[in-house]
Design a protein around this motif. Sequence first.
Motif, short mmCIF file in Angstrom:
data_model
loop_
_atom_site.label_atom_id
_atom_site.label_comp_id
_atom_site.label_asym_id
_atom_site.label_seq_id
_atom_site.Cartn_x
_atom_site.Cartn_y
_atom_site.Cartn_z
N ARG A 1 53.65 16.92 22.20
CA ARG A 1 52.21 17.07 22.00
C ARG A 1 51.50 15.71 22.04
NH1 ARG A 1 53.72 21.87 22.22
NH2 ARG A 1 52.72 23.60 21.09
N SER A 2 52.07 14.81 22.85
CA SER A 2 51.50 13.47 22.91
C SER A 2 52.05 12.74 24.12
CB SER A 2 51.83 12.67 21.64
OG SER A 2 51.55 11.30 21.81
N ARG B 1 42.47 13.36 20.73
CA ARG B 1 43.40 13.31 19.58
C ARG B 1 44.73 14.03 19.83
NH1 ARG B 1 39.67 14.31 14.17
NH2 ARG B 1 38.26 12.52 14.46
N SER B 2 44.74 14.97 20.74
CA SER B 2 45.96 15.78 20.88
C SER B 2 46.11 16.28 22.31
CB SER B 2 45.94 16.96 19.92
OG SER B 2 44.89 17.84 20.26
#
Length: 208
Positions: free
Chosen positions: A19-20, A56-57
Amino acid sequence: MRRMDMGGLAIFLAVAEERSFTRAAAKLGVSPSALSHAIRRLEQRMDVRLLTRTTRSVAPTEAGERLMETVAPAFDEIDARIAALTELRSRPAGTVRITTSEHAARTLLWPAIDRIVADYPDIKVELNVQSGLTDIVAERFDAGVRLGERLEQDMVAVRIGPRLRMATVGSPAYLAKCGAPKSPDDLTRHACINLRMVNGSIYQWEYG
């Protein structure tokens, strides 16, 4: 999906699982921008958005979730099979095919094979016993065992047994009846038993 997309799929899985882009880049040892470009190319080839990106994500889209469900098990299986292959580095395994003569099989190979299979049960040895010469490459043998004097010029040979000495012998009854030869020339007057080779020729006794 073409084979060239496998790398893109692996990158997609890493980003989707982490997730990054930053964490996935650290995991794969590349830059986040390289991963971003790879994901973009994959999405273009598939003509579907796979990841939703925010400041952010990162999260997989519905299509991305389906793709993960499809390819993740396949990559897990590939990883497991590769891990199984690497185990062979420390534990010999597999099948060894050897073509050999009957004498070499009986006196040299069988005793050695008994020890090998006892110490390495994952090794299987197949012996093809015949007197004639064999093309080990064409017949897919791993090795051939023959008398040194019968090697082809382009073969690489390693001695695995002691030097052999040939002897001409006769039974006591025959020698008592016909007399013992004093020299090799005397053999022409005796009833000799010789060996016919696979190619039809008669083995030539050698003295010297």
